[in-house]
Design a protein around this motif. Structure first.
Motif, PDB file in Angstrom:
ATOM      1  N   ALA A   1      32.760  40.468  43.467  1.00  0.00           N
ATOM      2  CA  ALA A   1      34.138  40.481  43.957  1.00  0.00           C
ATOM      3  C   ALA A   1      34.838  39.156  43.664  1.00  0.00           C
ATOM      4  O   ALA A   1      36.009  39.132  43.255  1.00  0.00           O
ATOM      5  CB  ALA A   1      34.150  40.758  45.459  1.00  0.00           C
ATOM      6  N   ILE A   2      34.155  38.043  43.852  1.00  0.00           N
ATOM      7  CA  ILE A   2      34.746  36.732  43.571  1.00  0.00           C
ATOM      8  C   ILE A   2      35.026  36.580  42.082  1.00  0.00           C
ATOM      9  O   ILE A   2      36.051  36.016  41.670  1.00  0.00           O
ATOM     10  CB  ILE A   2      33.824  35.614  44.087  1.00  0.00           C
ATOM     11  CG1 ILE A   2      33.761  35.655  45.632  1.00  0.00           C
ATOM     12  CG2 ILE A   2      34.298  34.248  43.609  1.00  0.00           C
ATOM     13  CD1 ILE A   2      32.768  34.694  46.232  1.00  0.00           C
ATOM     14  N   ARG A   3      34.129  37.080  41.245  1.00  0.00           N
ATOM     15  CA  ARG A   3      34.360  37.019  39.801  1.00  0.00           C
ATOM     16  C   ARG A   3      35.587  37.826  39.411  1.00  0.00           C
ATOM     17  O   ARG A   3      36.410  37.383  38.598  1.00  0.00           O
ATOM     18  CB  ARG A   3      33.127  37.544  39.058  1.00  0.00           C
ATOM     19  CG  ARG A   3      33.215  37.411  37.546  1.00  0.00           C
ATOM     20  CD  ARG A   3      32.020  38.056  36.865  1.00  0.00           C
ATOM     21  NE  ARG A   3      31.982  39.488  37.093  1.00  0.00           N
ATOM     22  CZ  ARG A   3      32.712  40.368  36.400  1.00  0.00           C
ATOM     23  NH1 ARG A   3      33.541  39.946  35.445  1.00  0.00           N
ATOM     24  NH2 ARG A   3      32.613  41.652  36.647  1.00  0.00           N
ATOM     25  N   LEU A   4      35.715  39.018  39.969  1.00  0.00           N
ATOM     26  CA  LEU A   4      36.891  39.839  39.688  1.00  0.00           C
ATOM     27  C   LEU A   4      38.164  39.190  40.227  1.00  0.00           C
ATOM     28  O   LEU A   4      39.241  39.331  39.627  1.00  0.00           O
ATOM     29  CB  LEU A   4      36.709  41.232  40.293  1.00  0.00           C
ATOM     30  CG  LEU A   4      35.703  42.150  39.592  1.00  0.00           C
ATOM     31  CD1 LEU A   4      35.510  43.430  40.396  1.00  0.00           C
ATOM     32  CD2 LEU A   4      36.153  42.478  38.181  1.00  0.00           C
ATOM     33  N   ALA A   5      38.051  38.482  41.350  1.00  0.00           N
ATOM     34  CA  ALA A   5      39.220  37.796  41.905  1.00  0.00           C
ATOM     35  C   ALA A   5      39.718  36.716  40.950  1.00  0.00           C
ATOM     36  O   ALA A   5      40.938  36.518  40.785  1.00  0.00           O
ATOM     37  CB  ALA A   5      38.876  37.195  43.269  1.00  0.00           C
ATOM     38  N   ARG A   6      38.790  36.022  40.301  1.00  0.00           N
ATOM     39  CA  ARG A   6      39.194  35.016  39.312  1.00  0.00           C
ATOM     40  C   ARG A   6      39.877  35.686  38.121  1.00  0.00           C
ATOM     41  O   ARG A   6      40.876  35.173  37.589  1.00  0.00           O
ATOM     42  CB  ARG A   6      37.971  34.228  38.839  1.00  0.00           C
ATOM     43  CG  ARG A   6      37.314  33.367  39.919  1.00  0.00           C
ATOM     44  CD  ARG A   6      36.366  32.364  39.284  1.00  0.00           C
ATOM     45  NE  ARG A   6      35.589  31.659  40.288  1.00  0.00           N
ATOM     46  CZ  ARG A   6      34.326  31.940  40.613  1.00  0.00           C
ATOM     47  NH1 ARG A   6      33.693  32.938  39.981  1.00  0.00           N
ATOM     48  NH2 ARG A   6      33.687  31.246  41.539  1.00  0.00           N
TER      49      ARG A   6
ATOM     50  N   GLU B   1      25.191  40.715  43.363  1.00  0.00           N
ATOM     51  CA  GLU B   1      25.577  40.958  44.744  1.00  0.00           C
ATOM     52  C   GLU B   1      27.065  41.308  44.822  1.00  0.00           C
ATOM     53  O   GLU B   1      27.881  40.751  44.077  1.00  0.00           O
ATOM     54  CB  GLU B   1      25.291  39.727  45.592  1.00  0.00           C
ATOM     55  CG  GLU B   1      23.823  39.461  45.808  1.00  0.00           C
ATOM     56  CD  GLU B   1      23.164  40.561  46.641  1.00  0.00           C
ATOM     57  OE1 GLU B   1      23.845  41.096  47.547  1.00  0.00           O
ATOM     58  OE2 GLU B   1      22.009  40.888  46.380  1.00  0.00           O
ATOM     59  N   PRO B   2      27.451  42.227  45.720  1.00  0.00           N
ATOM     60  CA  PRO B   2      28.856  42.645  45.798  1.00  0.00           C
ATOM     61  C   PRO B   2      29.832  41.488  45.961  1.00  0.00           C
ATOM     62  O   PRO B   2      30.874  41.460  45.297  1.00  0.00           O
ATOM     63  CB  PRO B   2      28.875  43.577  47.011  1.00  0.00           C
ATOM     64  CG  PRO B   2      27.491  44.132  47.085  1.00  0.00           C
ATOM     65  CD  PRO B   2      26.599  43.022  46.620  1.00  0.00           C
ATOM     66  N   LEU B   3      29.506  40.520  46.841  1.00  0.00           N
ATOM     67  CA  LEU B   3      30.433  39.416  47.054  1.00  0.00           C
ATOM     68  C   LEU B   3      30.572  38.568  45.794  1.00  0.00           C
ATOM     69  O   LEU B   3      31.676  38.125  45.445  1.00  0.00           O
ATOM     70  CB  LEU B   3      29.971  38.557  48.232  1.00  0.00           C
ATOM     71  CG  LEU B   3      30.893  37.382  48.598  1.00  0.00           C
ATOM     72  CD1 LEU B   3      32.308  37.876  48.885  1.00  0.00           C
ATOM     73  CD2 LEU B   3      30.335  36.610  49.797  1.00  0.00           C
TER      74      LEU B   3
END
Length: 462
Positions: free
Chosen positions: A8-13, A3-5
């Motif tokens: 996105a959270i994984r990339l934010a980490r 899922e996009p979110l």
């Protein structure tokens, strides 16, 4: 894909994990790195009087390369109208300025990002922005090696946190409310091209991911090879300044004294270290006391070490010796300067190849965001036009181009057309347009032709 979110959270980490190595490069670029190799006892002894000397060659090296990465424009193979549209959008978005900033960021920190989005209305030019690697990160598709997706995050003045997830067929934006991410806007398209474009310096194919270390697949700074010599250089320079103080105030020795002799007579307080070092005179009533001073330091040892480290840095960066080394009063000849720049020019050309491919992707996105277009007006073959990274003289360049224009093929046509010659000479599109207008007026203005005829008649037909 998840899922996009979630992605996105994984990339934010991952972006948060990259903060420490990015800050290290940023500190070196700004000349704010800590002093290395200094003895703790010396640092404690000198205290506030130890002011590190920072010779900011990281900034210098970045600018040396950035100055040779100037974009003059873009060229398309098929559509002249698309050519004009690209030039217009590039100027509207301050492309020359943004490209300089992004090249500098990429060279200093290892990477930077460009994003392209549609204008406010269909008639507006697409919007080109650049992003810092502190705020954005991407991930490549393991099969195609093209950008699969990436994020950009930021915080508003009211402390609201935002995050945009860019993927190959659009983007989606969320804002943080409490512990949840709330979707704000999204855009879907069929471009099959991620609108977050990374411009990286010296990326590795595989790279290594280690705790608190930079992922080399995401690029590395241009001054990465000289960090250790640069630390040594700054340490030697700082030591030289400490020795220069003792050179001006030679260290002294005394025998036959005790602690009471190092007490201020007026206050009764012990003298601090600086007072003992910099005091002008020592005196005592003790007849067995002896005084003397050590020989002052020889600063030439520091000079020679600094020269040696400069040579190492010159070798690592491929920068001409005339840029870094200590030279005499007689400057080298022009031919010698050009020969010494050969490695720097070749490295700059390699960087142009890597960066040019990414700028072509940016321009492709610009075309795709210019409203409805026919498929034929979305060319895949886009070429970045770079200024020559070498430093030829104007006379040499002009002479070579004039010879190419004057040379004819078997049909009597010039090998290089006059329009191409004007581009090679570095004239802007506006200047070339004025020249075309002057050419047309010269050929078609009957009054000008008549004036020329009158001048020839007055000169006797010469």
């Amino acid at each position: 894909m998840a899922e996009p979110l979630t992605e996105a959270i994984r990339l934010a980490r991952l972006l948060s994990a990259q903060k420490k190595p990015l800050e290290k490069n940023d500190n070196y670029f700004e000349g704010e790195q800590p002093l290395r190799f200094i003895a703790p006892i010396l640092e404690k002894e000198l205290g506030y009087r130890l002011s590190p000397i920072v010779i900011n060659l990281a900034l210098f090296a970045t600018d040396v390369y950035e100055h040779r990465l100037d974009i003059e424009g873009f060229r398309l193979r098929s559509s002249s109208q698309a050519d004009n549209d690209l030039d217009s959008a590039w100027q509207i978005n301050d492309g020359p300025f943004l490209s300089q900033q992004l090249h500098r960021e990429s060279l200093a920190l290892g990477r930077g990002y460009a994003t392209v989005g549609p204008g406010e209305t269909s008639s507006d030019s697409p919007i080109l922005t650049i992003e810092s690697p502190f705020d954005a990160i991407h991930q490549d598709d393991p099969r195609t090696k093209r950008v699969q997706h990436g994020i950009k995050r930021w915080t508003d003045s009211d402390k609201t946190r935002w995050m945009t997830f860019h993927h190959q067929n659009g983007w989606v934006t969320w804002y943080r409310k409490g512990s949840e991410w709330i979707q704000d806007a999204h855009d879907d398209n069929e471009y099959n091209l991620c609108s977050l474009v990374p411009l990286m310096n010296d990326p590795r194919i595989l790279g290594r991911v280690r705790p608190n270390k930079s992922d080399q697949r995401l690029g590395r700074s241009v001054f990465h090879p000289i960090i250790s010599p640069l630390d040594s250089l700054n340490k030697i320079a700082s030591d030289m300044m400490v020795s220069a103080e003792f050179h001006a105030l030679p260290r002294r020795w005394a025998t036959g004294l005790d602690e009471k002799d190092f007490v201020d007579e007026q206050t009764g307080q012990a003298l601090d270290t600086f007072s003992m070092i910099a005091g002008r005179m020592w005196g005592t009533a003790k007849d067995k006391a002896k005084f003397g001073q050590f020989q002052e330091a020889n600063l030439e040892n520091f000079h020679n070490t600094i020269k040696l480290l400069m040579q190492v840095i010159h070798m690592q960066l491929g920068i001409p010796g005339t840029y870094l080394l200590f030279q005499g009063d007689n400057p080298p000849s022009a031919d010698a300067i050009r020969a010494s720049e050969a490695q720097l020019v070749k490295r700059a050309e390699r960087k142009q190849t890597v960066l040019g491919a990414k700028w072509e992707q940016v321009q492709r996105l610009m075309l795709l965001n210019m409203g409805d277009r026919e498929a034929s007006e979305r060319p895949e073959q886009i070429e970045t036009i770079w200024r020559d990274p070498s430093t030829p003289t104007i006379a040499q360049k002009a002479d070579a181009i004039v010879k190419l224009v004057g040379a004819k093929d078997s049909t009597g046509r010039s090998i290089v057309p006059i329009e191409q010659a004007r581009k090679d000479l570095g004239y802007t599109e506006i200047e070339q347009g004025h020249m075309r207008d002057w050419d047309e007026n010269t050929l078609t203005d009957p009054q000008l032709d008549a004036a020329r005829k009158d001048l020839r008649d007055a000169a006797g037909g010469r």
